[in-house]
Design an enzyme around this catalytic site. Structure first.
Site, PDB file in Angstrom:
ATOM      1  N   CYS A 111       0.827  -1.210   0.000  1.00  0.00           N
ATOM      2  CA  CYS A 111       0.000   0.000   0.000  1.00  0.00           C
ATOM      3  C   CYS A 111       0.859   1.257   0.000  1.00  0.00           C
ATOM      4  CB  CYS A 111      -0.905   0.002   1.228  1.00  0.00           C
ATOM      5  SG  CYS A 111      -2.172  -1.282   1.221  1.00  0.00           S
ATOM      6  N   CYS A 192      -3.637  -0.010  -3.012  1.00  0.00           N
ATOM      7  CA  CYS A 192      -4.370   0.284  -1.783  1.00  0.00           C
ATOM      8  C   CYS A 192      -3.733   1.501  -1.117  1.00  0.00           C
ATOM      9  CB  CYS A 192      -4.356  -0.914  -0.835  1.00  0.00           C
ATOM     10  SG  CYS A 192      -2.716  -1.569  -0.467  1.00  0.00           S
TER      11      CYS A 192
END
Length: 349
Positions: A111, A192
């Site tokens: 992420c 993400c």
């Protein structure tokens, strides 16, 4: 005498007709070969030494930099890449053709690490590298295919080095375009946290719905992801698009429908650091940083260093007499091997 002259004239006429017919026939034959044979496409042919380049880039992919990269079997990856398109119609590529290849080297990253781009490839990579961020071309498959071209011919085990389909003039379902679409989709779907994108604000429409970012990446971002857009403007030229422009408003609307949070900032250039000065004709690390590395070596705190290259291959790191000697081979297609050191990631174990 008259009969002799007549026969000569007839011979000259026949000879002239024969030459004209030969020239016309040859021209027609060349025309048909050019447009229906290996040279019938409008795009560049397959890159010379394609398989060799793929193998070398895979073997030397800097896995020590991206600690999240999986182990890899380069021979299997190369075979999967070749079998995806070889002996097949170059205008009939499908996503399924690349399934095995994608599964072997999924472009998934942690992420908050992804940087997307549209018409700003080099600038996006310049922004990403020093910050430990990743563009698609930094992933294993992205680095293998970066700046290469490839296609085959039905029933032939060889690559077509004469020409490959152009996505605008010939067909969109060619193996080069489909590869980048499949890889880009998987890259965007895996994102993400906060995803960044670098767009060209010097264009009338910084966001182009027909670009890979517009039609593949942006529509496939997960809900609850934050997309932060950076607009770049050429110095000395008035910007043609901005965060309040119509194309960015359109992008914001598309993302809103997917419940993707959107942030936009103008003029990325002021956030970019200038390149370090060259040392002996090479990009170098500052003397103060080298002294710091020496201190770490002496104190035993530095066992492994990670180095980022200008391009996407060859990153050996070694130590000599307890002093870190950092080399970074940069390799770019159609260029000779050259030395370069761009930046050292602040990490050691």
């Amino acid at each position: 005498m008259a009969d002799c002259c007549t026969r000569k004239k007839l011979c000259y006429c026949f000879l002239l007709c024969f030459l004209v017919a030969g020239i016309i026939g040859g021209a027609i034959g060349i025309h048909k070969w050019y447009h229906s044979g290996l040279n019938r496409w409008h795009g560049l042919g397959s890159t010379a030494d394609f398989q060799k380049i793929i193998q070398e880039r895979c073997d030397n992919y800097p896995q020590q930099i991206w600690s999240y990269s999986r182990s890899r079997n380069c021979q299997e990856i190369k075979q999967a890449f070749m079998s995806a398109f070889i002996s097949k119609d170059p205008c009939k590529a499908t996503k399924e053709d690349y399934r095995r290849l994608i599964d072997l080297a999924d472009p998934t990253v942690p992420c908050n690490k992804i940087v997307l781009w549209s018409k700003t490839k080099e600038l996006a990579r310049e922004y990403a590298k020093p910050r430990g961020l990743v563009t698609l071309e930094d992933t294993l498959l992205g680095s293998l295919a970066d700046d290469l071209h490839w296609c085959g011919e039905p029933g032939s085990p060889d690559l077509n080095t004469w020409s490959c389909p152009d996505w605008k003039k010939d067909c969109r379902t060619n193996y080069l375009t489909v590869f980048w679409e499949v890889l880009s989709k998987r890259f965007a779907e895996s994102a993400c946290g906060t995803v960044q994108v670098v767009l060209d604000g010097s264009l009338e429409n910084a966001f182009n719905e027909m670009s890979i970012f517009g039609r593949v990446e942006a529509p496939n971002l997960k809900p609850m992801v934050t997309l932060q857009a950076w607009l770049v403007h050429d110095p000395g030229k008035p910007p043609r698009d901005s965060c309040s422009g119509s194309s960015i408003t359109k992008l914001k609307s598309i993302l809103s429908e997917r419940n993707v949070r959107f942030i936009c900032r103008d003029n990325l250039r002021k956030f970019l650091k200038k390149r370090k000065p060259t040392l002996n004709g090479k990009y170098g690390v500052s003397p103060l940083w080298l002294l710091f590395l020496l201190f770490l070596d002496i104190s035993g705190g530095s066992q492994q260093l990670s180095v980022t290259c200008v391009s996407q291959t060859f990153i050996p790191v070694s130590t000599y007499h307890r002093t870190s000697v950092i080399y970074c081979y940069g390799f770019a297609h159609e260029m000779k091997l050259h030395w370069a050191v761009v930046s050292v990631l602040h990490s050691w174990t």
